[in-house]
Design an enzyme around this catalytic site. Sequence first.
Site, mmCIF file in Angstrom:
data_model
loop_
_atom_site.group_PDB
_atom_site.id
_atom_site.type_symbol
_atom_site.label_atom_id
_atom_site.label_comp_id
_atom_site.label_asym_id
_atom_site.label_seq_id
_atom_site.Cartn_x
_atom_site.Cartn_y
_atom_site.Cartn_z
ATOM 1 N N LYS A 282 -2.335 -1.476 -3.708
ATOM 2 C CA LYS A 282 -3.159 -0.267 -3.611
ATOM 3 C C LYS A 282 -2.293 0.971 -3.705
ATOM 4 O O LYS A 282 -1.257 1.004 -3.044
ATOM 5 C CB LYS A 282 -3.893 -0.313 -2.271
ATOM 6 C CG LYS A 282 -4.778 0.865 -1.993
ATOM 7 C CD LYS A 282 -5.355 0.736 -0.614
ATOM 8 C CE LYS A 282 -6.201 1.948 -0.326
ATOM 9 N NZ LYS A 282 -6.647 1.975 1.045
ATOM 10 N N LYS B 17 0.859 -1.187 0.000
ATOM 11 C CA LYS B 17 0.000 0.000 0.000
ATOM 12 C C LYS B 17 0.891 1.231 0.000
ATOM 13 O O LYS B 17 1.728 1.414 0.882
ATOM 14 C CB LYS B 17 -0.900 0.000 1.228
ATOM 15 C CG LYS B 17 -1.724 1.262 1.357
ATOM 16 C CD LYS B 17 -2.777 1.146 2.431
ATOM 17 C CE LYS B 17 -3.522 2.453 2.605
ATOM 18 N NZ LYS B 17 -4.602 2.335 3.602
#
Length: 329
Positions: free
Chosen positions: A253, A195
């Site tokens: 992400k 992420k």
Amino acid sequence: MIHSRNRRLRVNESIRSLVRENTLTTDDFVMPIFVMEGENKQEPISSMPGIFRRSIDLTVKECKELFSLGVKSVNLYMKVSDHLKDNTGKEAWNKDGLMQNTIKAIKDAVPGMIVMPDVALDPYSIYGHDGIIENGKILNDATNDALARMSVSHAEAGADIVAPSDMMDGRVLAIREALEESGFTDVGILSYAAKYASSFYGPFRSALDSAPKDDMEIPKDKKTYQMDFHNSREALNEVYKDVEEGADIIMIKPGLPYLDIVSKVREAIDVPIAVYNVSGEYAMVKAAAQNGWLDNDKTIIESLTCFKRAGADLIFTYFAKEAAMILNN
Ligand SMILES: NCc1[nH]cc(CCC(=O)O)c1CC(=O)O
Ligand SMILES: [Mg+2]
């Protein structure tokens, strides 16, 4: 004279569909959902046209609709009232908290729905950070203890899969051990493994009022835990560790600007890969479509299919409901 003509396999839709490599279906979707206190309440999120915060009753109604459209998983985020926020995030494991009650209500009404609560402290933190803060620093291991308690309380409420989105080191192991010790051997972990610290989360943070607070004493961004967007090999390092610690599914992400990462991780590992088509990506498409600059439906289906092409198995997307309606037509 040329003999090899690639256009032969493109002459009509029948032949194109016959040789097609990737297909998008509603089976691929996870719909992120924002929940708030109250009854019969629905508030629009201005930077995400078509997306709402809803009270539990209307959230359940929405889940029934999603399920009937073929969307079989939801990812839950809570809009936490200010008076419940502190530095420890203890509201996050309140047995009677908004999250726990939402999980129960959805599993009661739509048992087949795979419920994935978000595991992170930011919506519960007075500072808007994913970790507990001491002397201006985000504490890693103390945060892991909190995330483990939070995960067990989600499992007790009936969660199928917990989804830690915080990026502390070692939290997958801490959560796995806590779940095993509490007897939740079948509750899975979908770990946000790679992420990045990204500007594309802006609309999400305004939806939950969870942005890091502008305060001299605390870090003003999430760069000490989320990844540096200049890096790509580091994503593999993160993913390998989470798989080793017991993650069942790993997440990359954001999504669209990070398809190179999805593809690279796909080649390296065999566990299912999720990708998050984040709030800012949603906002960009919606803004352009509302101006008539992009075709809404076609752009949605193309973007989501590109995630499959890059190697993702699951797609977290605010377009899930709309895309399901488009695909079902
Ligand atoms: N734990 C926080 C969290 N979980 C999901 C998102 C972003 C999702 C989106 O932008 O759609 C964020 C924001 C952040 O890290 O600040
Ligand atoms: Mg990690």
